[in-house]
Design an enzyme around this catalytic site. Structure first.
Site, mmCIF file in Angstrom:
data_model
loop_
_atom_site.group_PDB
_atom_site.id
_atom_site.type_symbol
_atom_site.label_atom_id
_atom_site.label_comp_id
_atom_site.label_asym_id
_atom_site.label_seq_id
_atom_site.Cartn_x
_atom_site.Cartn_y
_atom_site.Cartn_z
ATOM 1 N N ASN A 15 11.047 -31.880 35.797
ATOM 2 C CA ASN A 15 9.921 -31.054 35.361
ATOM 3 C C ASN A 15 9.244 -31.622 34.122
ATOM 4 O OD1 ASN A 15 10.085 -29.412 37.519
ATOM 5 N ND2 ASN A 15 10.881 -27.618 36.454
ATOM 6 N N HIS A 67 13.277 -18.660 25.973
ATOM 7 C CA HIS A 67 13.202 -18.006 27.278
ATOM 8 C C HIS A 67 14.437 -18.415 28.064
ATOM 9 C CE1 HIS A 67 11.413 -16.103 30.676
ATOM 10 N NE2 HIS A 67 11.263 -17.203 31.367
HETATM 11 N N1 APR Z 1 1.197 -32.075 40.016
HETATM 12 C C1 APR Z 1 0.663 -30.925 40.491
HETATM 13 N N2 APR Z 1 1.397 -29.988 41.115
HETATM 14 C C2 APR Z 1 2.707 -30.223 41.293
HETATM 15 C C3 APR Z 1 3.318 -31.412 40.824
HETATM 16 C C4 APR Z 1 2.498 -32.370 40.160
HETATM 17 N N3 APR Z 1 2.997 -33.504 39.684
HETATM 18 N N4 APR Z 1 4.623 -31.357 41.140
HETATM 19 C C5 APR Z 1 4.832 -30.193 41.773
HETATM 20 N N5 APR Z 1 3.669 -29.504 41.874
HETATM 21 C C6 APR Z 1 3.407 -28.211 42.509
HETATM 22 C C7 APR Z 1 4.148 -28.056 43.828
HETATM 23 O O1 APR Z 1 3.522 -28.788 44.856
HETATM 24 C C8 APR Z 1 4.089 -26.544 44.034
HETATM 25 O O2 APR Z 1 2.972 -26.171 44.816
HETATM 26 O O3 APR Z 1 3.885 -27.123 41.735
HETATM 27 C C9 APR Z 1 3.948 -25.987 42.612
HETATM 28 C C10 APR Z 1 5.107 -25.095 42.188
HETATM 29 O O4 APR Z 1 5.066 -23.958 42.968
HETATM 30 P P1 APR Z 1 6.374 -23.158 43.465
HETATM 31 O O5 APR Z 1 7.370 -24.129 43.961
HETATM 32 O O6 APR Z 1 5.897 -22.052 44.327
HETATM 33 O O7 APR Z 1 6.985 -22.568 42.101
HETATM 34 P P2 APR Z 1 6.538 -21.240 41.326
HETATM 35 O O8 APR Z 1 7.343 -20.098 41.823
HETATM 36 O O9 APR Z 1 5.060 -21.123 41.337
HETATM 37 O O10 APR Z 1 7.057 -21.568 39.844
HETATM 38 C C11 APR Z 1 6.444 -22.575 39.088
HETATM 39 O O11 APR Z 1 6.819 -21.507 36.990
HETATM 40 O O12 APR Z 1 7.973 -19.591 36.441
HETATM 41 C C12 APR Z 1 8.020 -20.983 36.482
HETATM 42 O O13 APR Z 1 10.372 -21.467 36.819
HETATM 43 C C13 APR Z 1 9.105 -21.470 37.423
HETATM 44 O O14 APR Z 1 9.000 -23.746 36.733
HETATM 45 C C14 APR Z 1 8.619 -22.847 37.752
HETATM 46 C C15 APR Z 1 7.092 -22.676 37.730
#
Ligand code: APR
Length: 314
Positions: free
Chosen positions: A96, A176
């Site tokens: 991340n 957090h």
């Molecule tokens: N650039 C753009 N988008 C990205 C990248 C990147 N390099 N890497 C991953 N993603 C996108 C994924 O493709 C996905 O659509 O980030 C999105 C994350 O969405 P979810 O997996 O649905 O996760 P979500 O529940 O939205 O949580 C996101 O927020 O609350 C925090 O802990 C949680 O770290 C997590 C974040």
């Protein structure tokens, strides 16, 4: 004066729900960005097609191209991976951190005056990455955590006492994570401290449930983590900034001596307005509260040190 523009990076659960709230409130035109081809375009189009029915005229657009984010007032960062089976916490931290660094570099290059709101976990550590990657001053790098944590605490207080959540207010400090520090004496129902309304053991149970609030949802959902309350909390921060409301909200802020902490993102009450994190409100902590706060700040410091170690070996 033109419309406000907000970029939401990550078109997953938290990002898309945040985009929906922003668009439906007519607060800003929204650009939804993701690395997956088609995902932000599809969700953006779907959200745009809801507009005639919902009756808002904000534009919503999805893209993989940061050029379309240029000139954003606010950039919300939700992109990241959820923890996968077999993945250690350190793996997640490193992955991340890499994602947040890359998206913030690209977004900051196109919107050098934007205010960043970081949502990706582990939150406090990701705020550090975002500040480094953007080179932005501390006023313009803010983490979303405290609004969510205090919303959870308020939900549980209201449920316990059979009162409206609207009349509750809760105060949560620290990182957090499971070391967060809810402060019961500053948590109230219509101004009455909950310490006057509930016995200590019940308060302790609510505090523990709050600290485990994220894990409670994950255990229920089984795949994925919370997003309605995280998106609502992010929306509240964006609203406070774009409308220069001077809201006092708990956020992860880069402390420079406040609360005895220097050079670390930790959750504290701040004033949010058009300049971003305009002021940190400091209160005097009791000894036990200070100890809990320092423990929590220590946990953030360890994570940031781990991040530096991982960066050194990669
Ligand atoms: N650039 C753009 N988008 C990205 C990248 C990147 N390099 N890497 C991953 N993603 C996108 C994924 O493709 C996905 O659509 O980030 C999105 C994350 O969405 P979810 O997996 O649905 O996760 P979500 O529940 O939205 O949580 C996101 O927020 O609350 C925090 O802990 C949680 O770290 C997590 C974040």
């Amino acid at each position: 004066m033109g419309r406000n523009k907000v970029t939401v990076i990550g078109a997953g659960n938290v990002g898309a729900t945040t985009a929906q709230r922003l668009a439906e409130a007519g607060l800003a035109d929204v650009v939804l960005v993701d690395i997956v081809d088609g995902l932000p375009q599809g969700k953006g189009l779907d959200l745009a097609e809801a507009a005639p029915v919902v009756r808002h005229d904000g534009a919503v657009r999805g893209t993989n191209d940061y050029a379309e984010t240029a000139g954003s007032d606010i950039v919300v960062v939700t992109s990241g991976l959820a923890r996968q089976p077999g993945m250690s916490r350190d793996d997640l931290l490193a992955k991340n951190a890499g994602i947040v660094r890359s998206v913030v570099e690209q977004a900051a290059a196109h919107s050098p005056d934007a205010i960043l709101i970081i949502v990706t976990n582990p939150l406090d550590a990701m705020c550090h990455v975002a500040m480094q990657a953007s080179g932005f001053p501390r006023e313009r790098v803010i983490g979303m955590a405290g609004v969510l944590d205090s919303a959870r605490f308020r939900t549980f207080i209201a449920e316990e006492l059979g009162v409206s959540v609207v009349d509750t207010s809760a105060f949560v400090l620290g990182g957090h994570g499971d070391t967060m520090v809810p402060l019961p004496r500053y948590s109230t129902v219509a101004g009455i401290p909950i310490t006057d309304l509930l016995p200590a053991d019940r308060i302790q149970a609510l505090v523990e449930r709050t600290a485990n609030g994220g894990a409670e949802i994950v255990a229920l959902l089984k795949s994925g983590s919370a997003y309605y309350a995280p998106a609502a909390s992010t929306f509240e921060m964006v609203d406070a900034i774009l409308r220069d409301r001077k809201r006092v909200l708990p956020c992860a802020a880069y402390l420079q001596g406040e609360y005895g902490v220097d050079g670390l993102f930790v959750g504290v009450p701040v004033v949010l307005g058009e300049r971003g994190m305009e002021r940190v409100l400091e209160i005097t902590l009791r000894d036990d509260e200070r100890a809990a706060f320092e423990r929590s700040a220590g946990a953030v410091r360890e994570l940031v040190a781990k991040l530096d170690e991982l960066a050194a070996v990669s």
